[in-house]
Structure formats: C-alpha cells, structure tokens
Design a protein around this motif. Sequence first.
Motif, PDB file in Angstrom:
ATOM      1  N   PRO A   1       0.779  -1.207   0.025  1.00 54.83           N
ATOM      2  CA  PRO A   1       0.189  -0.072   0.097  1.00 54.83           C
ATOM      3  C   PRO A   1       0.885   1.140  -0.032  1.00 54.83           C
ATOM      4  O   PRO A   1       2.073   1.530   0.590  1.00 54.83           O
ATOM      5  CB  PRO A   1      -0.770  -0.333   1.314  1.00 54.83           C
ATOM      6  N   GLU A   2       0.228   2.201  -0.589  1.00 56.78           N
ATOM      7  CA  GLU A   2       1.266   3.534  -0.815  1.00 56.78           C
ATOM      8  C   GLU A   2       0.188   4.545  -0.290  1.00 56.78           C
ATOM      9  O   GLU A   2      -0.958   4.602  -0.500  1.00 56.78           O
ATOM     10  CB  GLU A   2       1.695   3.968  -2.389  1.00 56.78           C
ATOM     11  N   PRO A   3       0.650   5.660  -0.015  1.00 56.32           N
ATOM     12  CA  PRO A   3      -0.311   6.842   0.128  1.00 56.32           C
ATOM     13  C   PRO A   3      -1.293   7.187  -0.755  1.00 56.32           C
ATOM     14  O   PRO A   3      -0.855   7.352  -2.020  1.00 56.32           O
ATOM     15  CB  PRO A   3       0.623   8.036   0.725  1.00 56.32           C
ATOM     16  N   GLY A   4      -2.560   7.175  -0.125  1.00 57.34           N
ATOM     17  CA  GLY A   4      -3.637   7.456  -1.283  1.00 57.34           C
ATOM     18  C   GLY A   4      -4.208   6.270  -1.810  1.00 57.34           C
ATOM     19  O   GLY A   4      -5.330   6.333  -2.719  1.00 57.34           O
ATOM     20  N   ASP A   5      -3.740   5.040  -1.590  1.00 55.65           N
ATOM     21  CA  ASP A   5      -4.303   3.831  -2.136  1.00 55.65           C
ATOM     22  C   ASP A   5      -5.553   3.593  -1.293  1.00 55.65           C
ATOM     23  O   ASP A   5      -5.832   4.128  -0.242  1.00 55.65           O
ATOM     24  CB  ASP A   5      -3.474   2.662  -1.941  1.00 55.65           C
ATOM     25  N   PRO A   6      -6.451   3.039  -1.970  1.00 56.54           N
ATOM     26  CA  PRO A   6      -7.908   2.987  -1.460  1.00 56.54           C
ATOM     27  C   PRO A   6      -7.614   1.693  -0.058  1.00 56.54           C
ATOM     28  O   PRO A   6      -6.626   0.906  -0.342  1.00 56.54           O
ATOM     29  CB  PRO A   6      -8.653   2.268  -2.392  1.00 56.54           C
ATOM     30  N   GLU A   7      -8.416   1.792   0.896  1.00 55.53           N
ATOM     31  CA  GLU A   7      -8.175   0.880   1.860  1.00 55.53           C
ATOM     32  C   GLU A   7      -8.432  -0.611   1.421  1.00 55.53           C
ATOM     33  O   GLU A   7      -7.626  -1.363   1.993  1.00 55.53           O
ATOM     34  CB  GLU A   7      -9.370   0.954   2.820  1.00 55.53           C
ATOM     35  N   GLN A   8      -9.022  -0.879   0.349  1.00 55.05           N
ATOM     36  CA  GLN A   8      -9.099  -2.233  -0.265  1.00 55.05           C
ATOM     37  C   GLN A   8      -7.436  -2.773  -0.685  1.00 55.05           C
ATOM     38  O   GLN A   8      -7.523  -3.935  -0.385  1.00 55.05           O
ATOM     39  CB  GLN A   8     -10.112  -2.221  -1.591  1.00 55.05           C
ATOM     40  N   MET A   9      -6.874  -1.824  -1.151  1.00 53.12           N
ATOM     41  CA  MET A   9      -5.507  -2.418  -1.509  1.00 53.12           C
ATOM     42  C   MET A   9      -4.822  -2.727  -0.276  1.00 53.12           C
ATOM     43  O   MET A   9      -3.990  -3.721  -0.265  1.00 53.12           O
ATOM     44  CB  MET A   9      -4.735  -1.281  -2.145  1.00 53.12           C
ATOM     45  N   THR A  10      -5.108  -1.958   0.958  1.00 46.34           N
ATOM     46  CA  THR A  10      -4.378  -2.424   2.174  1.00 46.34           C
ATOM     47  C   THR A  10      -4.899  -3.825   2.542  1.00 46.34           C
ATOM     48  O   THR A  10      -4.176  -4.715   2.951  1.00 46.34           O
ATOM     49  CB  THR A  10      -4.403  -1.686   3.232  1.00 46.34           C
ATOM     50  N   GLN A  11      -6.189  -3.975   2.367  1.00 48.54           N
ATOM     51  CA  GLN A  11      -6.877  -5.413   2.769  1.00 48.54           C
ATOM     52  C   GLN A  11      -6.142  -6.420   2.026  1.00 48.54           C
ATOM     53  O   GLN A  11      -5.848  -7.563   2.451  1.00 48.54           O
ATOM     54  CB  GLN A  11      -8.288  -5.179   2.570  1.00 48.54           C
ATOM     55  N   LEU A  12      -6.296  -6.333   0.672  1.00 46.93           N
ATOM     56  CA  LEU A  12      -5.607  -7.456  -0.199  1.00 46.93           C
ATOM     57  C   LEU A  12      -4.228  -7.602   0.076  1.00 46.93           C
ATOM     58  O   LEU A  12      -3.734  -8.744   0.251  1.00 46.93           O
ATOM     59  CB  LEU A  12      -5.989  -6.995  -1.596  1.00 46.93           C
ATOM     60  N   TRP A  13      -3.425  -6.491   0.329  1.00 47.06           N
ATOM     61  CA  TRP A  13      -2.113  -6.671   0.382  1.00 47.06           C
ATOM     62  C   TRP A  13      -1.950  -7.490   2.050  1.00 47.06           C
ATOM     63  O   TRP A  13      -1.059  -8.519   1.924  1.00 47.06           O
ATOM     64  CB  TRP A  13      -1.500  -5.210   0.779  1.00 47.06           C
ATOM     65  N   LEU A  14      -2.658  -7.071   2.901  1.00 45.90           N
ATOM     66  CA  LEU A  14      -2.517  -7.592   4.184  1.00 45.90           C
ATOM     67  C   LEU A  14      -2.825  -9.093   4.367  1.00 45.90           C
ATOM     68  O   LEU A  14      -2.197  -9.995   4.939  1.00 45.90           O
ATOM     69  CB  LEU A  14      -3.468  -7.109   5.143  1.00 45.90           C
ATOM     70  N   ARG A  15      -3.885  -9.474   3.380  1.00 43.02           N
ATOM     71  CA  ARG A  15      -4.361 -11.011   3.236  1.00 43.02           C
ATOM     72  C   ARG A  15      -3.153 -11.799   2.812  1.00 43.02           C
ATOM     73  O   ARG A  15      -2.967 -12.888   3.134  1.00 43.02           O
ATOM     74  CB  ARG A  15      -5.504 -11.070   2.296  1.00 43.02           C
TER      75      ARG A  15
END
Length: 432
Positions: free
Chosen positions: A59-73
């Motif tokens: 995830p990078e600044p400005g990414d939607p939270e969904q990207m964080t969720q997918l990356w974390l998964r």
Amino acid sequence: MTDAPGPEPGSRRRWPLWLALGSVAVVLSCAVPLVVIVTLRDHGPGASASASPIAIHSPEPGDPEQMTQLWLRERIADVLTEQAGALLRGDERGFLAVAEPKSAAVGALRRQFRSLRALKVTAWQVRITDIPDRAGSRWRVAVTYEHCFVDPGCLTGPVSIETTWVDRGGVPRMVALAPSPSAQDGPRPWEASDLVVALGKRAVVATTAAQKGHLAEVLREAERAAEVADRYAVGGLPPRHYQVFYAGEKEWRRWYGGDRPEWTAGYAVPVGGGHFDVVLNAKGLHSSVLDDLLRHEMTHAASLPGGGYRTGENWWLVEGLADLAAAGGRPVSRYESLGDVRRLVSGGWRGPLSAAEPGERATDWQVSAAYGVGYLAVRHLVDRYGEEAMLAFFKAVVHERKSPEAASTKVFGEPWQALQDDCVSYVRSAAS
C-alpha cells in the motif's frame, strides 16, 4: 467409566445421535472475488509449502483501503504458510512465531499445536476467502483449515477459525483467535482443550488430563468396537480409523457447541472429508455400558453418509442399526430397553415407525423405549431378510434418499406399508 453407580435398568440407551448437516460455509469477499489458498501436507522430511502467487503491491499513500486489505491478506497467507510447515515438522517455536508476543494468541496456539501433534495431524491446508476487516488498529479475518489426522493420504475436512491481527511494520502478527460460532465447526476439542491421546490400530482416543486415567480402557473398548462397527459400513470401506473424544463435564458443555439434550450420553458429528468425531460424556458413564455406547456411536460413523444425515422420519432406522451393533449379538430377550418398550406398548403404542424419534423433553424411559422400537424393527428386518438386505435398504433410504416405499419394493420385494405393519407387530409381540 466414572465412579458413579451404574444406570438403572432401562436407562442405558440414552444415546441419541446428534448430527448437524455436513455443510461447509462458503465465505465470500463481498468486494473482490479473490482467494488465497495455502496447501500443506505432511509428506515426510523435505515437505515444501506452496502459495498461490498474487500480484499485489505494498500500500502507498492515497491507495484505497481495499488495497491494504488485499496486501494484508497476502502477508497473512505468507505467515500462515510458514506456520503450517512448522506444525507438520513438529516445530513449536516456529508455529508460535505467528503470534504477537504476550498476546492471547500465544497460549491458544500453544494448546492447539500440542493437541494437533498429539492427534497425529497429517494435513494442514489453509484457505482465506475473505479480506480482512478493520477493527480499530486491528484486522479480523476468517481462516479455513482443511485438515486430517493419522492417515497421510486422507481426505481433509474444514474448520473455520476467526483470527485477529496487528500490522507490525509490514509483518502481520496474530493477537487472538476464536472458533467458528457454528455448533458443527467448534470449538473442536483440539481448539478448546489440552489433549492427551492414545493411538490404537483402528481408533484414536483423546481426552483431558483430568480424565487421563480412563484413556487406556476407552481405547481398548474402542478397538473392540471398531471390529463390530466395520460390519455396518455402508457405501464403501469402513473408516481407516475412528476418532473418539472422551469429554469431562466442562468439555461436554463446550465441545462442538455443547447444548445436547439431557439424556444424551454420546454423539457422532460429521467433520468433513467423510470423517466423524465420536464424543462421549464421561459423566455417569459406567464402564459396564462403555462397550455398548462405543459400538453404537462408531456404527454411526461407519454407516452414515460422510456429510451427515438429518434423521426425521427415518430416525428409527438410523438409531435401530446403531443399537443393533450396540447389542453385540445378544438375544432380544436380553435387550436392556425391553421393559421400557413394554411400557410404551402397554400404553397403546401402535406405530408408525416414522414417529418414533423422542423429543428433547422426553423422559428417560420414553427415550429408552424409542431406541427399543428402532432396534426391534431393524432386528426383525435382519431376521427376516438377512443383514445384507437390511443394509441395502439402509443405503437406499439414508444414502440415496429414496423413500421407504421405493426402497422396500426394490430391496425386499414388498410394499412398505405392509412391511412396516409387520415390524410394528413384531415390536409389540417382542415386548409382551
């Protein structure tokens, strides 16, 4: 098995089958149809782990939270891959490395590791089908574990566990885990308790330290019961091993959701992959009835469809077959519930068999009599047509979901109504 006095005559048959439908909940991501699957089996030294590669950037600044969720998964899948490998090679420290130090997850995972190893886990396949949900500074996601025990090539069964994580500089650490809220999923004994295990040729028996003194006797009787239960395997080979859990009072109220009718002494629950867990209630279980109870419940494990079966109108058939095995070849005159069947008949009972199942509020003698009706009806079918034909009828009704009418005509060459009337007459005659 306890030091309590033996049950009163007519109360020994308090062993209803409890079966949830053998369904596996499919957890879907409501936003992104993406699945992370990690598969590990114990193939001996040198076993390797593989995970499905997914192209997701950090995830990078400005990414939607969904990207964080997918990356974390993806990162959670990575650490679970390492954890699964540690489990199969017996590395407790590696298994616990997934947990945040001093969190609640450490103790739960330590208990889980030791119990799973004692049960001889041979497959541990991790599936994540949801994306983590944010809960403040934490993340929650359900993880499905496909697993089995003892046999390296066995079909796996699923269990769903709710996990909670924190992100430590791009490395997720588990802080808590909880069993699925469904009664069938958990908590499984190996999730909830520190288990001691005895492994036999055909049976595995597990209990807690408080009941350890009974372990050898339960295993000995389970090995003997397996020889009988094998005879009633329907639709294929008998189980390669029978899994038996011996529950103390606390465990009985908790394992598989607890909440059984008061008159339950044991049950068989489908756990996926064609496997059943047999659970016995140690409270009030005198050693004189242990053999009968094991034959009964283990016959359910051998005879029922792998996904379980809701009995309903065919309760008499499912329980009658199990009680036939429990009787151990004794003549009808020595069947312990005969007096309760006599009491039922003297009260005017005239069938039908489809209404035999007792309700949750049934008294002990009514439960005992209901099992007696099932046993006597099945016994009559065996005496009249032979065991092979009776099992063919059982298969048609229970496995193939044919009506008793269709199955009776096909297997016995007789209309079911006439044959049921004959069974009811036999029950009344045997109890007179």
